[in-house]
Scaffold this motif. Structure first.
Motif, mmCIF file in Angstrom:
data_model
loop_
_atom_site.group_PDB
_atom_site.id
_atom_site.type_symbol
_atom_site.label_atom_id
_atom_site.label_comp_id
_atom_site.label_asym_id
_atom_site.label_seq_id
_atom_site.Cartn_x
_atom_site.Cartn_y
_atom_site.Cartn_z
ATOM 1 N N ALA A 1 0.833 -1.208 0.000
ATOM 2 C CA ALA A 1 0.000 0.000 0.000
ATOM 3 C C ALA A 1 0.867 1.257 0.000
ATOM 4 O O ALA A 1 0.575 2.228 -0.714
ATOM 5 C CB ALA A 1 -0.929 -0.004 1.208
ATOM 6 N N CYS A 2 1.930 1.236 0.802
ATOM 7 C CA CYS A 2 2.856 2.377 0.806
ATOM 8 C C CYS A 2 3.486 2.569 -0.563
ATOM 9 O O CYS A 2 3.593 3.703 -1.060
ATOM 10 C CB CYS A 2 3.938 2.178 1.866
ATOM 11 N N ALA A 3 3.887 1.477 -1.189
ATOM 12 C CA ALA A 3 4.509 1.566 -2.511
ATOM 13 C C ALA A 3 3.543 2.155 -3.538
ATOM 14 O O ALA A 3 3.959 2.847 -4.480
ATOM 15 C CB ALA A 3 4.988 0.188 -2.960
ATOM 16 N N VAL B 1 -4.173 3.839 4.365
ATOM 17 C CA VAL B 1 -4.539 2.562 4.965
ATOM 18 C C VAL B 1 -5.137 2.765 6.353
ATOM 19 O O VAL B 1 -4.617 3.551 7.151
ATOM 20 C CB VAL B 1 -3.302 1.645 5.106
ATOM 21 N N LEU B 2 -6.206 2.027 6.639
ATOM 22 C CA LEU B 2 -6.654 1.806 8.012
ATOM 23 C C LEU B 2 -6.354 0.355 8.316
ATOM 24 O O LEU B 2 -6.915 -0.545 7.690
ATOM 25 C CB LEU B 2 -8.145 2.094 8.176
ATOM 26 N N CYS B 3 -5.445 0.110 9.266
ATOM 27 C CA CYS B 3 -5.008 -1.248 9.599
ATOM 28 C C CYS B 3 -5.494 -1.616 10.987
ATOM 29 O O CYS B 3 -5.133 -0.964 11.972
ATOM 30 C CB CYS B 3 -3.481 -1.344 9.539
ATOM 31 N N GLU B 4 -6.319 -2.652 11.065
ATOM 32 C CA GLU B 4 -6.724 -3.132 12.377
ATOM 33 C C GLU B 4 -5.493 -3.573 13.161
ATOM 34 O O GLU B 4 -4.516 -4.062 12.601
ATOM 35 C CB GLU B 4 -7.711 -4.295 12.240
ATOM 36 N N ARG C 1 5.427 11.201 4.304
ATOM 37 C CA ARG C 1 4.058 11.561 4.678
ATOM 38 C C ARG C 1 3.356 10.338 5.242
ATOM 39 O O ARG C 1 3.687 9.199 4.904
ATOM 40 C CB ARG C 1 3.275 12.099 3.473
ATOM 41 N N ARG C 2 2.404 10.605 6.106
ATOM 42 C CA ARG C 2 1.669 9.517 6.740
ATOM 43 C C ARG C 2 0.597 8.963 5.811
ATOM 44 O O ARG C 2 -0.180 9.705 5.220
ATOM 45 C CB ARG C 2 1.004 9.993 8.039
ATOM 46 N N LEU C 3 0.572 7.640 5.690
ATOM 47 C CA LEU C 3 -0.475 6.952 4.948
ATOM 48 C C LEU C 3 -1.250 5.978 5.829
ATOM 49 O O LEU C 3 -2.336 5.534 5.446
ATOM 50 C CB LEU C 3 0.118 6.177 3.767
#
Length: 337
Positions: free
Chosen positions: A87-89, A94-97, A119-121
């Motif tokens: 996802a970063c690539a 992202v919302l990660c449980e 930056r924050r993802l």
């Protein structure tokens, strides 16, 4: 990007299916466009009645599906790192449980990958930060009206543990929420962990050390104790009491209507976290959708996920060795303040 945020949901189990239901119904501004689960029949069931949703066996295939603008990770923790790095690539919010990943080393790799982007993802699903009661408690503590927080008394009870649950998972899975809540409420890092074990409950599965009492020391000199009891049998209960220099404040499970009739009193008890924190999950996903629509992330960060993993690892070490275990954190990248 269309007017509606296109979301790929990874994992169609209890939590993933609940998020599929939530997105586009309770929470507006987004729609589910892809779902991935090794059990494709389960994924098909989760999106039944929704048009235009592709179903995939592999998570990475879902990330590459047409219309995907953001990712919600609700798969088993062992699969998180690969999905997060991909996802970063791709530059996908992202919302990660929780947990971010199964261990501190892999969590740190995710932190470093995000930091390289500048930056924050990633937002981690510590939903208690969105619970109205917990937010009110944090505001009260930040106001200073009760003086400095000295202790937090926490309780975390479940009706029954899943079949695969281990003694270590009482800390790494259940108490991970208290780890993050303590760091967030106090604004302090956890520096050491001690775990005490009473005789296991007769209702606990064979070999499961349940309940446990987990004690945290913090960088600001506060103490946090957590009773975790995952086979209490009667309900799901979460409570936190802050004891401060000039008073105390408690939030938690005294939320249901109390009925008194014919010489008796009755109060329902929530049976699981999806019910107890339903509003918090709605607030969490709503905030995530709003931020993801601008290509960024807010809320609990990948660093918070890493810190929780590091504390949990120390807790597991304390449980296994019967000693006080210190928490070692890497240097925090500038991205996270």
């Amino acid at each position: 990007m269309s007017d509606l945020l296109g979301v790929a949901v990874l994992g169609a189990g209890h939590m993933g299916a609940d998020h599929v239901r939530r997105i586009g119904t309770t929470v507006g501004g987004a729609r589910v466009v892809a779902v991935a689960d090794p059990d494709t029949a389960r994924a098909e069931a989760a999106v039944a009645g929704r048009a235009g949703v592709s179903v995939h066996h592999e998570a990475l295939a879902a990330l590459a599906a047409p219309g995907v603008d953001a990712v919600l990770v609700a798969s088993p923790e062992a699969a998180h790192e690969e999905a997060l790095l991909e996802a970063c690539a791709r530059g996908l919010p992202v919302l990660c449980e929780k947990p971010l990943t199964p261990d501190a080393a892999s969590a740190l790799r995710v932190v470093e990958a995000e930091a390289r982007l500048g930056r924050r993802l990633i937002q981690v699903g510590f939903m208690r930060r969105y619970d109205a009661d917990y937010r009110a408690l944090r505001s009260l503590l930040e106001s200073g009206s009760l003086g400095r927080p000295l202790m937090l008394h926490c309780r975390h009870r479940n009706v029954a543990s899943p079949p695969h649950f281990t003694s270590e998972m009482l800390i790494s899975s259940s108490v991970s929420h208290e780890i993050d809540a303590a760091r967030w409420l106090l604004g302090q890092e956890i520096t050491a962990v001690t775990v005490l074990r009473p005789s296991p409950s007769g209702d606990a599965p064979q070999g499961l050390l349940d309940p446990q009492l987990v004690l945290f020391e913090t960088s600001g000199g506060a103490l946090v104790d957590v009773e975790v009891f995952v086979n209490c049998g009667f309900g799901y209960e979460v409570r936190c009491e802050a004891v401060c220099e000039r008073g105390s404040a408690q939030v938690g499970d005294d939320r249901a209507m109390l009925v008194r009739s014919a010489g008796h009193a009755r109060q329902d008890v929530d049976q699981d976290y999806v019910v107890r924190f339903a509003d918090a999950y709605d607030r969490e996903v709503r905030a995530w959708v709003a931020a993801a629509g601008t290509g960024r992330a807010t809320g609990p960060s990948a660093w918070d996920g890493y810190a929780a993993a590091a504390v949990a690892e120390a807790g597991v070490r304390a449980l296994r060795e019967g000693t006080r275990a210190t928490v070692e954190l890497a240097e925090r990248p500038g991205l996270y303040g």
